[in-house]
Design a protein around this motif. Structure first.
Motif, PDB file in Angstrom:
ATOM      1  N   ASN A  51       0.831  -1.199   0.000  1.00  0.00           N
ATOM      2  CA  ASN A  51       0.000   0.000   0.000  1.00  0.00           C
ATOM      3  C   ASN A  51       0.872   1.259   0.000  1.00  0.00           C
ATOM      4  N   GLU A  52       1.897   1.274   0.836  1.00  0.00           N
ATOM      5  CA  GLU A  52       2.777   2.441   0.905  1.00  0.00           C
ATOM      6  C   GLU A  52       3.561   2.625  -0.393  1.00  0.00           C
ATOM      7  N   HIS A  53       3.914   1.514  -1.058  1.00  0.00           N
ATOM      8  CA  HIS A  53       4.640   1.617  -2.324  1.00  0.00           C
ATOM      9  C   HIS A  53       3.779   2.236  -3.418  1.00  0.00           C
ATOM     10  N   VAL A  54       2.521   1.838  -3.493  1.00  0.00           N
ATOM     11  CA  VAL A  54       1.624   2.400  -4.514  1.00  0.00           C
ATOM     12  C   VAL A  54       1.383   3.884  -4.253  1.00  0.00           C
ATOM     13  N   TRP A  55       1.260   4.267  -3.001  1.00  0.00           N
ATOM     14  CA  TRP A  55       0.975   5.660  -2.650  1.00  0.00           C
ATOM     15  C   TRP A  55       2.243   6.488  -2.419  1.00  0.00           C
ATOM     16  N   SER A  56       3.441   5.917  -2.620  1.00  0.00           N
ATOM     17  CA  SER A  56       4.688   6.601  -2.280  1.00  0.00           C
ATOM     18  C   SER A  56       4.911   7.899  -3.053  1.00  0.00           C
ATOM     19  N   ASN A  57       4.468   7.979  -4.281  1.00  0.00           N
ATOM     20  CA  ASN A  57       4.649   9.198  -5.080  1.00  0.00           C
ATOM     21  C   ASN A  57       3.419  10.092  -5.050  1.00  0.00           C
ATOM     22  N   GLY A  58       2.527   9.846  -4.129  1.00  0.00           N
ATOM     23  CA  GLY A  58       1.311  10.654  -4.010  1.00  0.00           C
ATOM     24  C   GLY A  58       0.173  10.074  -4.832  1.00  0.00           C
ATOM     25  N   ILE A  59      -0.920  10.819  -4.864  1.00  0.00           N
ATOM     26  CA  ILE A  59      -2.122  10.338  -5.542  1.00  0.00           C
ATOM     27  C   ILE A  59      -2.010  10.480  -7.055  1.00  0.00           C
ATOM     28  N   ARG A  60      -1.109  11.345  -7.537  1.00  0.00           N
ATOM     29  CA  ARG A  60      -1.040  11.640  -8.962  1.00  0.00           C
ATOM     30  C   ARG A  60      -0.111  10.742  -9.755  1.00  0.00           C
ATOM     31  N   ASN A  61       0.830  10.046  -9.115  1.00  0.00           N
ATOM     32  CA  ASN A  61       1.855   9.341  -9.873  1.00  0.00           C
ATOM     33  C   ASN A  61       2.181   7.964  -9.279  1.00  0.00           C
ATOM     34  N   PRO A  62       1.274   6.999  -9.392  1.00  0.00           N
ATOM     35  CA  PRO A  62       1.574   5.662  -8.886  1.00  0.00           C
ATOM     36  C   PRO A  62       2.557   4.940  -9.812  1.00  0.00           C
ATOM     37  N   PRO A  63       3.173   3.853  -9.337  1.00  0.00           N
ATOM     38  CA  PRO A  63       4.094   3.104 -10.199  1.00  0.00           C
ATOM     39  C   PRO A  63       3.334   2.410 -11.335  1.00  0.00           C
ATOM     40  N   GLY A  64       4.005   2.216 -12.460  1.00  0.00           N
ATOM     41  CA  GLY A  64       3.383   1.599 -13.625  1.00  0.00           C
ATOM     42  C   GLY A  64       3.131   0.117 -13.458  1.00  0.00           C
ATOM     43  N   LYS A  65       4.015  -0.551 -12.738  1.00  0.00           N
ATOM     44  CA  LYS A  65       3.811  -1.970 -12.433  1.00  0.00           C
ATOM     45  C   LYS A  65       4.432  -2.257 -11.081  1.00  0.00           C
ATOM     46  N   VAL A  66       3.994  -3.339 -10.478  1.00  0.00           N
ATOM     47  CA  VAL A  66       4.453  -3.667  -9.138  1.00  0.00           C
ATOM     48  C   VAL A  66       4.612  -5.183  -9.023  1.00  0.00           C
ATOM     49  N   ALA A  67       5.713  -5.614  -8.385  1.00  0.00           N
ATOM     50  CA  ALA A  67       5.961  -7.045  -8.165  1.00  0.00           C
ATOM     51  C   ALA A  67       5.452  -7.415  -6.778  1.00  0.00           C
ATOM     52  N   VAL A  68       4.587  -8.419  -6.720  1.00  0.00           N
ATOM     53  CA  VAL A  68       3.989  -8.818  -5.448  1.00  0.00           C
ATOM     54  C   VAL A  68       4.178 -10.302  -5.217  1.00  0.00           C
ATOM     55  N   GLU A  75      -9.095 -21.004   5.486  1.00  0.00           N
ATOM     56  CA  GLU A  75      -9.626 -21.140   6.836  1.00  0.00           C
ATOM     57  C   GLU A  75     -11.128 -21.371   6.752  1.00  0.00           C
ATOM     58  N   ASP A  76     -11.588 -22.477   7.285  1.00  0.00           N
ATOM     59  CA  ASP A  76     -13.020 -22.814   7.305  1.00  0.00           C
ATOM     60  C   ASP A  76     -13.654 -22.752   5.919  1.00  0.00           C
ATOM     61  N   GLY A  77     -12.925 -23.198   4.896  1.00  0.00           N
ATOM     62  CA  GLY A  77     -13.447 -23.217   3.541  1.00  0.00           C
ATOM     63  C   GLY A  77     -13.397 -21.880   2.826  1.00  0.00           C
ATOM     64  N   ILE A  78     -12.836 -20.856   3.450  1.00  0.00           N
ATOM     65  CA  ILE A  78     -12.724 -19.530   2.836  1.00  0.00           C
ATOM     66  C   ILE A  78     -11.260 -19.296   2.477  1.00  0.00           C
ATOM     67  N   LYS A  79     -11.020 -18.920   1.209  1.00  0.00           N
ATOM     68  CA  LYS A  79      -9.658 -18.626   0.761  1.00  0.00           C
ATOM     69  C   LYS A  79      -9.349 -17.158   1.010  1.00  0.00           C
ATOM     70  N   ILE A  80      -8.285 -16.909   1.777  1.00  0.00           N
ATOM     71  CA  ILE A  80      -7.844 -15.547   2.063  1.00  0.00           C
ATOM     72  C   ILE A  80      -6.452 -15.376   1.472  1.00  0.00           C
ATOM     73  N   ALA A  81      -6.267 -14.339   0.664  1.00  0.00           N
ATOM     74  CA  ALA A  81      -4.971 -14.068   0.037  1.00  0.00           C
ATOM     75  C   ALA A  81      -4.305 -12.900   0.746  1.00  0.00           C
ATOM     76  N   HIS A  82      -3.118 -13.137   1.286  1.00  0.00           N
ATOM     77  CA  HIS A  82      -2.303 -12.078   1.875  1.00  0.00           C
ATOM     78  C   HIS A  82      -1.291 -11.655   0.821  1.00  0.00           C
ATOM     79  N   VAL A  83      -1.387 -10.422   0.364  1.00  0.00           N
ATOM     80  CA  VAL A  83      -0.554  -9.928  -0.733  1.00  0.00           C
ATOM     81  C   VAL A  83       0.369  -8.838  -0.200  1.00  0.00           C
ATOM     82  N   GLU A  84       1.651  -8.959  -0.531  1.00  0.00           N
ATOM     83  CA  GLU A  84       2.639  -8.002  -0.064  1.00  0.00           C
ATOM     84  C   GLU A  84       3.644  -7.722  -1.162  1.00  0.00           C
ATOM     85  N   LEU A  85       4.359  -6.619  -1.029  1.00  0.00           N
ATOM     86  CA  LEU A  85       5.412  -6.253  -1.956  1.00  0.00           C
ATOM     87  C   LEU A  85       6.465  -7.372  -1.957  1.00  0.00           C
TER      88      LEU A  85
END
Length: 93
Positions: A51-68, A75-85
């Motif tokens: 989240n901080e990487h996408v917002w690092s250049n402010g609201i006007r200039n996010p990165p063009g691509k990001v590696a995650v 858990e209990d039949g529910i798939k939860i995805a934890h996504v990080e830089l």
């Protein structure tokens, strides 16, 4: 079931035709929809570093691509995805 998956997500195509003052917000929406489509998870949790990487250049200039890295946890039949830089440990804000 724990699976580690790495992706390079293109964001530019999703936010380039959006007004400049809404670009990072739109980039986060593009990120979330991409992850929902490719990971087939019920819930997506975006980490603090990513989240901080996408917002690092402010609201006007996010990165063009990001590696995650994503970890899918079932858990209990529910798939939860934890996504990080790529190279960072998941931490929720």
């Amino acid at each position: 079931m724990n699976m580690a998956i790495e992706h390079i997500i293109p964001l530019r195509r999703g936010f380039v035709k959006v007004p400049r003052h809404k670009r990072s917000k739109r980039a986060m929406t593009v990120l979330r929809t991409y992850l929902e489509r490719h990971l087939k998870a019920d819930e997506i949790k975006i980490g603090q570093h990513l989240n901080e990487h996408v917002w690092s250049n402010g609201i006007r200039n996010p990165p063009g691509k990001v590696a995650v890295s994503a970890e899918i946890i079932e858990e209990d039949g529910i798939k939860i995805a934890h996504v990080e830089l790529q190279g960072k440990k998941f931490s929720e804000s």
